[in-house]
Design a protein around this motif. Structure first.
Motif, PDB file in Angstrom:
ATOM      1  N   ARG A   1     -25.438  61.977  21.500  1.00  0.00           N
ATOM      2  CA  ARG A   1     -26.726  61.826  22.314  1.00  0.00           C
ATOM      3  C   ARG A   1     -27.576  61.205  21.310  1.00  0.00           C
ATOM      4  O   ARG A   1     -28.580  60.461  21.501  1.00  0.00           O
ATOM      5  CB  ARG A   1     -27.342  63.157  22.666  1.00  0.00           C
TER       6      ARG A   1
ATOM      7  N   LEU B   1     -25.287  59.518  33.531  1.00  0.00           N
ATOM      8  CA  LEU B   1     -24.742  58.719  32.278  1.00  0.00           C
ATOM      9  C   LEU B   1     -24.384  57.444  32.926  1.00  0.00           C
ATOM     10  O   LEU B   1     -24.837  56.086  32.355  1.00  0.00           O
ATOM     11  CB  LEU B   1     -24.181  59.432  31.404  1.00  0.00           C
TER      12      LEU B   1
ATOM     13  N   GLY C   1     -30.243  58.181  29.234  1.00  0.00           N
ATOM     14  CA  GLY C   1     -28.998  58.594  28.902  1.00  0.00           C
ATOM     15  C   GLY C   1     -28.823  59.650  27.752  1.00  0.00           C
ATOM     16  O   GLY C   1     -28.015  60.550  27.824  1.00  0.00           O
TER      17      GLY C   1
ATOM     18  N   SER D   1     -25.322  48.932  21.449  1.00  0.00           N
ATOM     19  CA  SER D   1     -25.127  49.947  22.643  1.00  0.00           C
ATOM     20  C   SER D   1     -24.024  49.579  23.537  1.00  0.00           C
ATOM     21  O   SER D   1     -23.412  50.491  23.992  1.00  0.00           O
ATOM     22  CB  SER D   1     -26.433  49.885  23.436  1.00  0.00           C
TER      23      SER D   1
ATOM     24  N   ALA E   1     -33.594  53.163  29.659  1.00  0.00           N
ATOM     25  CA  ALA E   1     -32.388  53.515  30.150  1.00  0.00           C
ATOM     26  C   ALA E   1     -31.737  54.306  28.903  1.00  0.00           C
ATOM     27  O   ALA E   1     -31.030  55.318  29.241  1.00  0.00           O
ATOM     28  CB  ALA E   1     -31.494  52.294  30.467  1.00  0.00           C
ATOM     29  N   HIS E   2     -31.677  54.076  27.770  1.00  0.00           N
ATOM     30  CA  HIS E   2     -31.108  54.894  26.601  1.00  0.00           C
ATOM     31  C   HIS E   2     -32.119  56.018  26.409  1.00  0.00           C
ATOM     32  O   HIS E   2     -31.137  57.232  26.173  1.00  0.00           O
ATOM     33  CB  HIS E   2     -30.879  53.982  25.461  1.00  0.00           C
TER      34      HIS E   2
ATOM     35  N   LEU F   1     -17.197  54.292  31.247  1.00  0.00           N
ATOM     36  CA  LEU F   1     -18.501  53.758  30.673  1.00  0.00           C
ATOM     37  C   LEU F   1     -18.564  52.398  30.307  1.00  0.00           C
ATOM     38  O   LEU F   1     -19.717  51.766  30.532  1.00  0.00           O
ATOM     39  CB  LEU F   1     -19.091  54.751  29.605  1.00  0.00           C
TER      40      LEU F   1
ATOM     41  N   SER G   1     -24.744  56.116  35.554  1.00  0.00           N
ATOM     42  CA  SER G   1     -25.804  55.084  36.180  1.00  0.00           C
ATOM     43  C   SER G   1     -26.680  54.457  35.219  1.00  0.00           C
ATOM     44  O   SER G   1     -27.210  53.085  35.203  1.00  0.00           O
ATOM     45  CB  SER G   1     -26.603  55.926  36.987  1.00  0.00           C
ATOM     46  N   THR G   2     -27.194  55.139  34.243  1.00  0.00           N
ATOM     47  CA  THR G   2     -27.970  54.519  33.270  1.00  0.00           C
ATOM     48  C   THR G   2     -27.365  53.549  32.415  1.00  0.00           C
ATOM     49  O   THR G   2     -28.008  52.511  31.905  1.00  0.00           O
ATOM     50  CB  THR G   2     -28.275  55.626  32.001  1.00  0.00           C
ATOM     51  N   ARG G   3     -25.961  53.469  32.340  1.00  0.00           N
ATOM     52  CA  ARG G   3     -25.282  52.373  31.481  1.00  0.00           C
ATOM     53  C   ARG G   3     -25.358  51.072  32.464  1.00  0.00           C
ATOM     54  O   ARG G   3     -25.324  50.059  31.850  1.00  0.00           O
ATOM     55  CB  ARG G   3     -23.930  52.761  31.507  1.00  0.00           C
TER      56      ARG G   3
ATOM     57  N   PHE H   1     -27.915  57.397  21.220  1.00  0.00           N
ATOM     58  CA  PHE H   1     -28.617  56.801  22.418  1.00  0.00           C
ATOM     59  C   PHE H   1     -30.327  56.916  21.941  1.00  0.00           C
ATOM     60  O   PHE H   1     -30.871  55.762  22.348  1.00  0.00           O
ATOM     61  CB  PHE H   1     -28.196  57.557  23.680  1.00  0.00           C
TER      62      PHE H   1
ATOM     63  N   THR I   1     -29.657  63.422  29.846  1.00  0.00           N
ATOM     64  CA  THR I   1     -28.902  63.892  31.028  1.00  0.00           C
ATOM     65  C   THR I   1     -27.711  64.594  30.467  1.00  0.00           C
ATOM     66  O   THR I   1     -26.867  64.036  29.745  1.00  0.00           O
ATOM     67  CB  THR I   1     -28.191  62.512  31.637  1.00  0.00           C
TER      68      THR I   1
END
Length: 405
Positions: free
Chosen positions: A157, A94, A85, A18, A81-82, A43, A96-98, A160, A88
């Motif tokens: 995507r 995205l 991601g 990831s 979180a993935h 990112l 924020s999820t990272r 993820f 979204t």
């Protein structure tokens, strides 16, 4: 090496995939979310910032948790979180999820590094670290190129979703293979470890700060170029997009070779790795910038730089764990922070060069500059940074660093 150590490496493989996979997906993410390539590259920096901040915070939070419970909780949050991601359509979301994924990764790695050192003798810490980090290097060999191919065929995507699914067997391995205790835990049969204040006070040791700083510089150099490897391969070298996974495989194969070699030397001969590998790494980045337009030379150097970067970098991180022996539950956080200060700063500086006239070669020159700074700092202090182990070769306390200056 004990089996639980390899199970931890499986989880590190999922998280490493990831962390690094964006190197092959930056152009697609930028196009898909309608943002500049430089912004998409951030990112990686956002993930690293989350790990820098999360390493000490999560280590403090999980300090008295059973090791298995902490590791399992972190890997499940990482998976969630993935999923977010992958769903979204918003670049800020995205981003924020990272950060959230990074916090979970930081907590996991901090606990895993501390746990790994309790599974082996003190003389084998470097080997244990090499096994743990092999999950990261295998991620660069298989996971990251696989993610790049998957992203090319099915869209970014899909990668993820793949990471979220990959976390499930890692979670199963943690439940089945990791002892339900951690160093410094409140087990009835174990003495209490040092206080949090005592462990944090280790950061006042000059030698610890020095090896953390050097580790951060080398890792910053690695990520500065690695994050923007795709545009270098397709732009400067003029290769087709499908060559990006090939370059990632070469880098990952080199990094696996480098960390494996370093694991055999970093406990007793760290000076060899740092003293020889550091200057060679500097020469390699400089040469890469000069010959990047030549595809064959570039691909060869991608392998070489992967090997040298991980050999030198993992040896310095092993030194962090050695120097933070007085912080058994926070030492892993200090090593994680050193890794990810570099991972955050390197891409950020490299991204700035993309719009400053340096073009695709800017990140490589940033890598060369950062390694030059590390080498110029390390070589005069090599005896302090990497003392030779063995009878009669004990190194005095941190007064040596002050005297060396």
């Amino acid at each position: 090496m004990p089996l639980p150590l390899y199970l931890l490496a499986v989880a590190v493989f999922a998280m490493g995939t990831s962390e690094f996979m964006l190197s092959g997906l930056v152009p697609d993410i930028a196009t898909g979310l309608k943002v500049p390539v430089g912004d998409a590259g951030l990112l990686t920096s956002a993930f690293a910032v989350g790990m820098v901040l999360g390493a000490p915070l999560m280590a403090v939070l999980a300090r008295r948790w059973p090791a298995r419970a902490g590791l399992l909780g972190f890997v499940l949050v990482f998976a969630a979180a993935h999923v977010a991601g992958a769903l979204t359509p918003s670049f800020p979301v995205l981003l924020s999820t990272r950060v959230i994924a990074a916090l979970a990764n930081a907590g996991f790695l901090a606990v895993a590094l501390s746990t790994a050192t309790t599974l082996v003798t003190a003389a084998r810490k470097g080997r244990a670290l090499a096994v743990l980090l092999s999950g990261t290097t295998v991620a660069t060999i298989a996971g990251v190129p696989g993610g790049a191919v998957l992203g090319t065929l099915l869209g970014w995507r899909a990668t993820f979703w793949a990471i979220a699914l990959l976390c499930l067997p890692a979670a199963f391995g943690i439940v089945r293979g990791i002892p339900d205790h951690a160093e410094g835990s409140t087990r009835d049969d174990a003495p209490a470890g040092p206080s949090l204040r005592t462990e944090i006070a280790q950061l006042a040791m000059p030698r610890l700060v020095l090896v953390m700083s050097l580790g951060a510089l080398v890792n910053a150099a690695t990520f500065a170029t690695f994050t923007f490897l795709a545009p270098i391969v397709t732009g400067t070298a003029g290769l087709d997009e499908l060559w990006v996974p090939v370059a990632l495989v070469l880098f990952g194969t080199g990094s696996f070779a480098g960390v494996t070699l370093a694991g055999r030397l970093s406990d007793r001969r760290p000076g060899i790795v740092i003293g020889i590998g550091g200057p060679a790494l500097l020469l390699g980045w400089t040469t890469s910038a000069i010959v990047a337009a030549q595809p064959v030379a570039l691909l060869i150097l991608v392998f070489v730089q992967g090997a040298l970067s991980f050999a030198v970098g993992s040896t310095l991180i092993a030194r962090v764990l050695h120097e933070s022996a007085g912080a058994p539950t926070m030492g892993g956080a200090y090593a994680t922070a050193a890794l990810n200060v570099g991972a955050a700063g390197g891409p950020a500086v490299a991204a700035a060069t993309l719009g400053a006239g340096a073009g695709d070669l800017g990140p490589i020159w940033v890598s060369a500059l950062l390694v030059a700074l590390a080498v110029l700092t390390a070589l005069p202090l090599l005896r302090v940074i990497a003392p030779q182990a063995g009878p009669g070769r004990e190194v005095p306390d941190d007064l040596d660093v002050r005297q060396a200056y």
